[in-house]
Design an enzyme around this catalytic site. Sequence first.
Site, mmCIF file in Angstrom:
data_model
loop_
_atom_site.group_PDB
_atom_site.id
_atom_site.type_symbol
_atom_site.label_atom_id
_atom_site.label_comp_id
_atom_site.label_asym_id
_atom_site.label_seq_id
_atom_site.Cartn_x
_atom_site.Cartn_y
_atom_site.Cartn_z
ATOM 1 N N HIS A 102 12.962 17.712 30.523
ATOM 2 C CA HIS A 102 11.489 18.367 31.145
ATOM 3 C C HIS A 102 10.413 17.768 31.459
ATOM 4 O O HIS A 102 10.738 16.567 30.657
ATOM 5 C CB HIS A 102 11.222 19.487 30.742
ATOM 6 C CG HIS A 102 10.835 20.140 29.309
ATOM 7 N ND1 HIS A 102 10.666 21.610 28.412
ATOM 8 C CD2 HIS A 102 10.145 18.685 28.376
ATOM 9 C CE1 HIS A 102 10.314 20.805 27.595
ATOM 10 N NE2 HIS A 102 9.722 19.598 27.513
ATOM 11 N N ASP B 112 15.084 18.381 26.343
ATOM 12 C CA ASP B 112 15.906 18.563 27.679
ATOM 13 C C ASP B 112 16.082 17.890 28.702
ATOM 14 O O ASP B 112 16.332 18.563 29.717
ATOM 15 C CB ASP B 112 16.118 20.429 28.008
ATOM 16 C CG ASP B 112 13.936 20.642 27.769
ATOM 17 O OD1 ASP B 112 13.750 19.855 28.390
ATOM 18 O OD2 ASP B 112 13.946 21.877 28.152
ATOM 19 N N ASP C 270 -0.035 21.360 31.247
ATOM 20 C CA ASP C 270 0.367 23.407 30.917
ATOM 21 C C ASP C 270 -0.383 23.925 29.717
ATOM 22 O O ASP C 270 -0.834 22.812 29.655
ATOM 23 C CB ASP C 270 2.159 23.041 30.496
ATOM 24 C CG ASP C 270 1.956 21.989 29.634
ATOM 25 O OD1 ASP C 270 1.615 21.066 28.948
ATOM 26 O OD2 ASP C 270 3.427 20.692 29.844
ATOM 27 N N GLU D 144 11.810 23.383 33.158
ATOM 28 C CA GLU D 144 12.716 23.620 32.037
ATOM 29 C C GLU D 144 14.112 22.878 33.070
ATOM 30 O O GLU D 144 13.953 23.141 34.618
ATOM 31 C CB GLU D 144 13.054 24.760 32.053
ATOM 32 C CG GLU D 144 11.391 24.962 30.825
ATOM 33 C CD GLU D 144 12.090 24.012 29.110
ATOM 34 O OE1 GLU D 144 12.563 22.473 29.215
ATOM 35 O OE2 GLU D 144 11.565 24.705 28.263
HETATM 36 P P1 PGA Z 1 6.324 16.336 22.331
HETATM 37 O O1 PGA Z 1 6.624 16.580 23.996
HETATM 38 O O2 PGA Z 1 6.164 14.646 22.723
HETATM 39 O O3 PGA Z 1 5.978 16.582 21.218
HETATM 40 O O4 PGA Z 1 8.652 15.185 21.948
HETATM 41 C C1 PGA Z 1 7.414 15.809 24.768
HETATM 42 C C2 PGA Z 1 7.378 17.182 26.037
HETATM 43 O O5 PGA Z 1 8.327 18.168 25.904
HETATM 44 O O6 PGA Z 1 7.717 16.845 27.253
#
Ligand code: PGA
Length: 266
Positions: free
Chosen positions: A138, A136, A67, A143
């Site tokens: 995702h 959350d 992404d 999302e």
């Molecule tokens: P993080 O993000 O590794 O910074 O915790 C993970 C994500 O949001 O997929």
Amino acid sequence: MRVIVEQDQSGVSRMGAAFVGALVRRKPTCVLGLATGGTPLGMYADLIRMHREEGLDFSRVVTFNLDEYVGLGPTHPQSYRYFMQHNLFDHVNIDPRNTHVPDGRALDFEAYCEQYEKMIRDEGGIDLQVLGVGSDGHIAFNEPGSSLGSRTRLKTLTEETVRDNARFFGSEDAVPRLAITMGVGTILESRQCLLLACGSTKARAIRDTIEGPVTAQVTASALQLHRDVIAVLDQEAARLLERRDYYRQMEEAQERLQTGHGGVVR
Ligand code: PGA
């Protein structure tokens, strides 16, 4: 799903790098799906060390990132292209032409997203997709509520994700609200998925991902439909899993098989 619980984040990083490194050695032309964020940072550091000290060769490896924030160019310090350059690509012998991160400044996003999917297909698909999970639930920026069949497209970030990522931007206002992201369907087509999670803020999402029902409200739970997923967690992220003893027994059985007559346990 294989569930491996490590003592701490450095154990998760080492184990993640061991899986990626083993694939690169086994298949030097492999296609890696890569993730950004705090979770895979240590794994990338370990891969750089393996390149320097053990000659791990990235010269024919192809990568696709999950992404990118809409509006951020490659030189913006919070763009995922910048993250990948600084935390991995600039430190290993990967051919820059083989690294793909979605273009957050594409002019025609619909056409660009289709092209990104085609580039993945043209490379023969992703061999191993590295994934983190959001608090959350995702995966990538899919999302809650994202279609489990979704493809690369634009997605609006939830308030929870904006809050989580504000730590990188200094304030919530500075976080872009839109991202271009591979879809859940795109991710499920990878031949293998490596899900990494660390820390107590991920415990609920990890429980829902691994032991909850498959639901678009927790897009990571779609990984239960994939035939080859390895989840590598630290103790805190694994804290709410009910079947931890069983996962450990699976790993012990796997070890016995490998030292005996080989085989895979999923
Ligand atoms: P993080 O993000 O590794 O910074 O915790 C993970 C994500 O949001 O997929």
